[in-house]
Design a protein around this motif. Structure first.
Motif, PDB file in Angstrom:
ATOM      1  N   MET A   1      24.743  33.768  49.755  1.00  0.00           N
ATOM      2  CA  MET A   1      25.487  34.894  49.200  1.00  0.00           C
ATOM      3  C   MET A   1      26.996  34.668  49.309  1.00  0.00           C
ATOM      4  SD  MET A   1      25.317  37.799  47.794  1.00  0.00           S
ATOM      5  CE  MET A   1      26.225  39.277  47.538  1.00  0.00           C
ATOM      6  N   LEU A   2      27.425  34.117  50.462  1.00  0.00           N
ATOM      7  CA  LEU A   2      28.849  33.880  50.672  1.00  0.00           C
ATOM      8  C   LEU A   2      29.397  32.844  49.686  1.00  0.00           C
ATOM      9  CD1 LEU A   2      31.233  34.758  52.324  1.00  0.00           C
ATOM     10  CD2 LEU A   2      30.634  33.055  54.045  1.00  0.00           C
ATOM     11  N   LYS A   3      28.576  31.847  49.353  1.00  0.00           N
ATOM     12  CA  LYS A   3      28.991  30.842  48.369  1.00  0.00           C
ATOM     13  C   LYS A   3      29.281  31.498  47.021  1.00  0.00           C
ATOM     14  CE  LYS A   3      26.802  26.656  50.053  1.00  0.00           C
ATOM     15  NZ  LYS A   3      25.905  25.548  49.721  1.00  0.00           N
ATOM     16  N   ILE A   4      28.471  32.456  46.639  1.00  0.00           N
ATOM     17  CA  ILE A   4      28.656  33.149  45.364  1.00  0.00           C
ATOM     18  C   ILE A   4      29.967  33.933  45.375  1.00  0.00           C
ATOM     19  CG2 ILE A   4      27.730  34.957  43.854  1.00  0.00           C
ATOM     20  CD1 ILE A   4      24.927  34.000  44.737  1.00  0.00           C
ATOM     21  N   VAL A   5      30.247  34.590  46.472  1.00  0.00           N
ATOM     22  CA  VAL A   5      31.497  35.355  46.594  1.00  0.00           C
ATOM     23  C   VAL A   5      32.692  34.420  46.483  1.00  0.00           C
ATOM     24  CG1 VAL A   5      32.896  36.782  48.144  1.00  0.00           C
ATOM     25  CG2 VAL A   5      30.440  37.215  47.940  1.00  0.00           C
ATOM     26  N   VAL A   6      32.636  33.284  47.185  1.00  0.00           N
ATOM     27  CA  VAL A   6      33.727  32.308  47.126  1.00  0.00           C
ATOM     28  C   VAL A   6      33.919  31.820  45.695  1.00  0.00           C
ATOM     29  CG1 VAL A   6      34.449  29.994  47.847  1.00  0.00           C
ATOM     30  CG2 VAL A   6      33.519  31.585  49.533  1.00  0.00           C
ATOM     31  N   LEU A   7      32.831  31.499  45.018  1.00  0.00           N
ATOM     32  CA  LEU A   7      32.929  31.015  43.635  1.00  0.00           C
ATOM     33  C   LEU A   7      33.513  32.079  42.703  1.00  0.00           C
ATOM     34  CD1 LEU A   7      29.659  28.946  43.246  1.00  0.00           C
ATOM     35  CD2 LEU A   7      32.001  28.102  43.379  1.00  0.00           C
ATOM     36  N   ILE A   8      33.141  33.328  42.901  1.00  0.00           N
ATOM     37  CA  ILE A   8      33.689  34.407  42.075  1.00  0.00           C
ATOM     38  C   ILE A   8      35.193  34.553  42.302  1.00  0.00           C
ATOM     39  CG2 ILE A   8      33.704  36.916  41.737  1.00  0.00           C
ATOM     40  CD1 ILE A   8      30.632  36.806  42.171  1.00  0.00           C
ATOM     41  N   VAL A   9      35.611  34.513  43.564  1.00  0.00           N
ATOM     42  CA  VAL A   9      37.042  34.620  43.879  1.00  0.00           C
ATOM     43  C   VAL A   9      37.809  33.456  43.253  1.00  0.00           C
ATOM     44  CG1 VAL A   9      38.730  34.511  45.766  1.00  0.00           C
ATOM     45  CG2 VAL A   9      36.716  35.963  45.984  1.00  0.00           C
ATOM     46  N   VAL A  10      37.270  32.257  43.354  1.00  0.00           N
ATOM     47  CA  VAL A  10      37.909  31.075  42.773  1.00  0.00           C
ATOM     48  C   VAL A  10      37.994  31.202  41.251  1.00  0.00           C
ATOM     49  CG1 VAL A  10      37.586  28.591  42.364  1.00  0.00           C
ATOM     50  CG2 VAL A  10      37.336  29.529  44.670  1.00  0.00           C
ATOM     51  N   LEU A  11      36.911  31.640  40.623  1.00  0.00           N
ATOM     52  CA  LEU A  11      36.913  31.805  39.161  1.00  0.00           C
ATOM     53  C   LEU A  11      37.937  32.843  38.705  1.00  0.00           C
ATOM     54  CD1 LEU A  11      33.107  31.600  38.331  1.00  0.00           C
ATOM     55  CD2 LEU A  11      34.890  29.967  37.682  1.00  0.00           C
ATOM     56  N   VAL A  12      38.028  33.951  39.418  1.00  0.00           N
ATOM     57  CA  VAL A  12      38.995  35.003  39.055  1.00  0.00           C
ATOM     58  C   VAL A  12      40.423  34.485  39.204  1.00  0.00           C
ATOM     59  CG1 VAL A  12      39.900  37.262  39.729  1.00  0.00           C
ATOM     60  CG2 VAL A  12      37.438  36.932  39.500  1.00  0.00           C
ATOM     61  N   ALA A  13      40.717  33.822  40.324  1.00  0.00           N
ATOM     62  CA  ALA A  13      42.067  33.304  40.556  1.00  0.00           C
ATOM     63  C   ALA A  13      42.449  32.272  39.503  1.00  0.00           C
ATOM     64  CB  ALA A  13      42.160  32.703  41.957  1.00  0.00           C
ATOM     65  N   ASN A  14      41.520  31.392  39.171  1.00  0.00           N
ATOM     66  CA  ASN A  14      41.805  30.377  38.160  1.00  0.00           C
ATOM     67  C   ASN A  14      41.898  30.972  36.761  1.00  0.00           C
ATOM     68  OD1 ASN A  14      41.949  27.532  39.305  1.00  0.00           O
ATOM     69  ND2 ASN A  14      40.241  28.433  40.413  1.00  0.00           N
ATOM     70  N   GLY A  15      41.068  31.956  36.494  1.00  0.00           N
ATOM     71  CA  GLY A  15      41.145  32.639  35.197  1.00  0.00           C
ATOM     72  C   GLY A  15      42.482  33.333  35.008  1.00  0.00           C
ATOM     73  N   LYS A  16      42.967  33.961  36.077  1.00  0.00           N
ATOM     74  CA  LYS A  16      44.262  34.636  36.006  1.00  0.00           C
ATOM     75  C   LYS A  16      45.384  33.630  35.761  1.00  0.00           C
ATOM     76  CE  LYS A  16      47.504  37.532  38.492  1.00  0.00           C
ATOM     77  NZ  LYS A  16      47.844  38.200  39.751  1.00  0.00           N
ATOM     78  N   ALA A  17      45.374  32.510  36.484  1.00  0.00           N
ATOM     79  CA  ALA A  17      46.410  31.489  36.300  1.00  0.00           C
ATOM     80  C   ALA A  17      46.364  30.928  34.878  1.00  0.00           C
ATOM     81  CB  ALA A  17      46.229  30.369  37.320  1.00  0.00           C
ATOM     82  N   PHE A  18      45.170  30.641  34.387  1.00  0.00           N
ATOM     83  CA  PHE A  18      45.009  30.125  33.029  1.00  0.00           C
ATOM     84  C   PHE A  18      45.565  31.120  32.016  1.00  0.00           C
ATOM     85  CE2 PHE A  18      42.539  29.529  29.125  1.00  0.00           C
ATOM     86  CZ  PHE A  18      42.717  28.169  28.912  1.00  0.00           C
ATOM     87  N   TYR A  19      45.213  32.394  32.193  1.00  0.00           N
ATOM     88  CA  TYR A  19      45.692  33.446  31.293  1.00  0.00           C
ATOM     89  C   TYR A  19      47.215  33.540  31.321  1.00  0.00           C
ATOM     90  CZ  TYR A  19      46.907  38.025  29.549  1.00  0.00           C
ATOM     91  OH  TYR A  19      47.505  39.051  28.861  1.00  0.00           O
ATOM     92  N   LEU A  20      47.811  33.504  32.503  1.00  0.00           N
ATOM     93  CA  LEU A  20      49.264  33.641  32.605  1.00  0.00           C
ATOM     94  C   LEU A  20      49.995  32.508  31.882  1.00  0.00           C
ATOM     95  CD1 LEU A  20      49.792  34.879  36.266  1.00  0.00           C
ATOM     96  CD2 LEU A  20      50.124  36.167  34.160  1.00  0.00           C
ATOM     97  N   PHE A  21      49.488  31.284  31.998  1.00  0.00           N
ATOM     98  CA  PHE A  21      50.126  30.171  31.300  1.00  0.00           C
ATOM     99  C   PHE A  21      50.013  30.345  29.782  1.00  0.00           C
ATOM    100  CE2 PHE A  21      50.568  28.271  35.343  1.00  0.00           C
ATOM    101  CZ  PHE A  21      51.520  27.271  35.215  1.00  0.00           C
ATOM    102  N   GLY A  22      48.851  30.777  29.321  1.00  0.00           N
ATOM    103  CA  GLY A  22      48.684  31.023  27.888  1.00  0.00           C
ATOM    104  C   GLY A  22      49.533  32.175  27.394  1.00  0.00           C
ATOM    105  N   ASP A  23      49.597  33.235  28.185  1.00  0.00           N
ATOM    106  CA  ASP A  23      50.398  34.400  27.817  1.00  0.00           C
ATOM    107  C   ASP A  23      51.876  34.043  27.757  1.00  0.00           C
ATOM    108  OD1 ASP A  23      50.819  37.151  27.205  1.00  0.00           O
ATOM    109  OD2 ASP A  23      51.293  37.558  29.309  1.00  0.00           O
ATOM    110  N   ASP A  24      52.350  33.277  28.739  1.00  0.00           N
ATOM    111  CA  ASP A  24      53.767  32.894  28.744  1.00  0.00           C
ATOM    112  C   ASP A  24      54.091  31.988  27.556  1.00  0.00           C
ATOM    113  OD1 ASP A  24      56.368  33.051  30.035  1.00  0.00           O
ATOM    114  OD2 ASP A  24      56.091  30.924  30.480  1.00  0.00           O
ATOM    115  N   LYS A  25      53.180  31.112  27.203  1.00  0.00           N
ATOM    116  CA  LYS A  25      53.395  30.240  26.038  1.00  0.00           C
ATOM    117  C   LYS A  25      53.510  31.082  24.765  1.00  0.00           C
ATOM    118  CE  LYS A  25      53.456  26.442  23.579  1.00  0.00           C
ATOM    119  NZ  LYS A  25      54.335  25.300  23.768  1.00  0.00           N
TER     120      LYS A  25
END
Length: 89
Positions: free
Chosen positions: A1-25
């Motif tokens: 269960m903890l692995k799933i939580v870690v993966l979700i947190v990682v996906l959200v953080a990376n999704g946000k960073a990806f979005y910010l770079f695209g938005d700024d462009k």
């Protein structure tokens, strides 16, 4: 269960960073108010993989200041940390 939580947190953080770079462009193309570089770099601290992919896919900040050096390093560190966490959990 903890692995799933870690993966979700990682996906959200990376999704946000990806979005910010695209938005700024997009903002740069349209001549709108830009996202501060400090905010982009801060998002890369938690979402290095997403920031790196955003840089490459959107061709954004690939030659600007420390971005082309720091972002790939952060992505590699994040990959190593995720691998280490997944092995321990």
């Amino acid at each position: 269960m903890l692995k799933i939580v870690v993966l979700i947190v990682v996906l959200v953080a990376n999704g946000k960073a990806f979005y910010l770079f695209g938005d700024d462009k997009q903002r740069a193309i349209l001549g709108l108010w830009r996202i501060p570089e400090e905010r982009l770099m801060a998002s890369a601290m938690t979402g290095g993989i997403g920031a790196y992919l955003g840089m490459q896919i959107y061709r954004h900040k690939t030659c600007k200041g420390s971005f082309p050096v720091v972002i790939p390093i952060l992505a590699v560190i994040q990959i190593l940390l995720i691998a280490g966490i997944m092995l321990v959990l």
